[in-house]
Design a protein around this motif. Sequence first.
Motif, mmCIF file in Angstrom:
data_model
loop_
_atom_site.group_PDB
_atom_site.id
_atom_site.type_symbol
_atom_site.label_atom_id
_atom_site.label_comp_id
_atom_site.label_asym_id
_atom_site.label_seq_id
_atom_site.Cartn_x
_atom_site.Cartn_y
_atom_site.Cartn_z
ATOM 1 N N VAL A 49 11.074 46.345 27.312
ATOM 2 C CA VAL A 49 11.683 45.310 28.134
ATOM 3 C C VAL A 49 11.549 45.692 29.599
ATOM 4 N N ARG A 50 11.272 44.700 30.414
ATOM 5 C CA ARG A 50 11.202 44.913 31.866
ATOM 6 C C ARG A 50 12.608 44.733 32.429
ATOM 7 N N GLU A 51 13.131 45.780 33.114
ATOM 8 C CA GLU A 51 14.442 45.727 33.755
ATOM 9 C C GLU A 51 14.264 46.137 35.206
ATOM 10 N N GLY A 52 14.208 45.132 36.076
ATOM 11 C CA GLY A 52 13.938 45.422 37.480
ATOM 12 C C GLY A 52 12.531 45.962 37.621
ATOM 13 N N ARG A 53 12.419 47.109 38.229
ATOM 14 C CA ARG A 53 11.100 47.739 38.404
ATOM 15 C C ARG A 53 10.698 48.609 37.221
ATOM 16 N N ARG A 54 11.633 48.835 36.328
ATOM 17 C CA ARG A 54 11.375 49.749 35.211
ATOM 18 C C ARG A 54 11.027 48.984 33.941
ATOM 19 N N THR A 55 10.207 49.614 33.130
ATOM 20 C CA THR A 55 9.926 49.134 31.785
ATOM 21 C C THR A 55 10.595 50.108 30.835
ATOM 22 N N VAL A 56 11.604 49.638 30.096
ATOM 23 C CA VAL A 56 12.403 50.516 29.248
ATOM 24 C C VAL A 56 12.270 50.126 27.787
ATOM 25 N N MET A 57 12.617 51.069 26.932
ATOM 26 C CA MET A 57 12.593 50.839 25.506
ATOM 27 C C MET A 57 14.007 50.512 25.047
ATOM 28 N N ARG A 58 14.134 49.507 24.197
ATOM 29 C CA ARG A 58 15.424 49.091 23.656
ATOM 30 C C ARG A 58 15.350 49.076 22.135
ATOM 31 N N LEU A 59 16.444 49.504 21.505
ATOM 32 C CA LEU A 59 16.530 49.452 20.049
ATOM 33 C C LEU A 59 16.650 48.015 19.579
ATOM 34 N N ASN A 60 16.115 47.746 18.419
ATOM 35 C CA ASN A 60 16.318 46.470 17.766
ATOM 36 C C ASN A 60 17.515 46.640 16.834
ATOM 37 N N HIS A 63 3.926 57.001 19.915
ATOM 38 C CA HIS A 63 5.105 56.871 19.057
ATOM 39 C C HIS A 63 5.884 55.599 19.371
ATOM 40 N N VAL A 64 5.975 55.243 20.642
ATOM 41 C CA VAL A 64 6.655 54.001 21.023
ATOM 42 C C VAL A 64 5.904 52.808 20.436
ATOM 43 N N ARG A 65 4.565 52.822 20.517
ATOM 44 C CA ARG A 65 3.770 51.726 19.933
ATOM 45 C C ARG A 65 4.024 51.614 18.426
ATOM 46 N N GLU A 66 4.116 52.769 17.764
ATOM 47 C CA GLU A 66 4.386 52.758 16.319
ATOM 48 C C GLU A 66 5.767 52.167 16.036
ATOM 49 N N LEU A 67 6.763 52.555 16.828
ATOM 50 C CA LEU A 67 8.121 52.012 16.657
ATOM 51 C C LEU A 67 8.151 50.510 16.942
ATOM 52 N N MET A 68 7.349 50.068 17.890
ATOM 53 C CA MET A 68 7.257 48.629 18.178
ATOM 54 C C MET A 68 6.654 47.890 16.984
ATOM 55 N N LYS A 69 5.578 48.455 16.391
ATOM 56 C CA LYS A 69 4.950 47.826 15.230
ATOM 57 C C LYS A 69 5.917 47.724 14.055
ATOM 58 N N LEU A 70 6.778 48.728 13.920
ATOM 59 C CA LEU A 70 7.773 48.733 12.849
ATOM 60 C C LEU A 70 8.957 47.823 13.161
ATOM 61 N N GLY A 71 8.999 47.303 14.381
ATOM 62 C CA GLY A 71 10.109 46.435 14.772
ATOM 63 C C GLY A 71 11.376 47.189 15.126
ATOM 64 N N ARG A 72 11.268 48.506 15.310
ATOM 65 C CA ARG A 72 12.461 49.322 15.606
ATOM 66 C C ARG A 72 12.868 49.239 17.069
ATOM 67 N N ARG A 86 21.890 54.400 29.835
ATOM 68 C CA ARG A 86 20.771 54.725 30.727
ATOM 69 C C ARG A 86 19.484 54.557 29.930
ATOM 70 N N PRO A 87 19.027 53.318 29.802
ATOM 71 C CA PRO A 87 17.831 53.074 28.981
ATOM 72 C C PRO A 87 16.659 53.957 29.416
ATOM 73 N N MET A 88 15.889 54.366 28.438
ATOM 74 C CA MET A 88 14.772 55.282 28.672
ATOM 75 C C MET A 88 13.490 54.525 28.964
ATOM 76 N N ASP A 89 12.807 54.959 30.014
ATOM 77 C CA ASP A 89 11.439 54.513 30.242
ATOM 78 C C ASP A 89 10.520 55.620 29.722
ATOM 79 N N LEU A 90 9.226 55.425 29.838
ATOM 80 C CA LEU A 90 8.275 56.398 29.294
ATOM 81 C C LEU A 90 8.457 57.779 29.925
#
Length: 136
Positions: free
Chosen positions: A84-95, A71-80, A50-54
């Motif tokens: 990702v857009r999934e349907g109507r939702r924008t979710v965070m995915r691990l790298n 914090h999400v922006r910081e994790l994105m900058k770190l490449g962690r 169940r991927p997490m959105d904001l």
Amino acid sequence: MVNDNTEYQKRAILIRMILDIHGAVLAKLKEPPEVTLVLMAIRLGEMEDRPMDLKSLVAVTHYPRTSVSRHVRELMKLGRVSVVREGRRTVMRLNPQVEGSHVKPFYGQVERAVLRASRDLTKMDPLAFDRGVSKS
């Protein structure tokens, strides 16, 4: 104020467990604790499929939306993580390429803290756990 010695002992066990887990977060993980908890919430969403959105991250972490977003922006900058857009939702995915060898020892340390607290609480009142009763 608690005046029952047994309650003091139970609370001391739980406080020790919380401090041990917090110590694991500080010692083993690369990001600050707040960022680490957001990362863990994202990981939980993936583990539960169940991927997490904001909005979900705010609900799980109990942090303000602006803090979670930062914090999400910081994790994105770190490449962690990736957003990702999934349907109507924008979710965070691990790298997955960034998940390091430090993760397994961290969870081992947390598991030991929980097991120790469980063992110590069971020693105090083993019948309560057999009956499924909590004396809180």
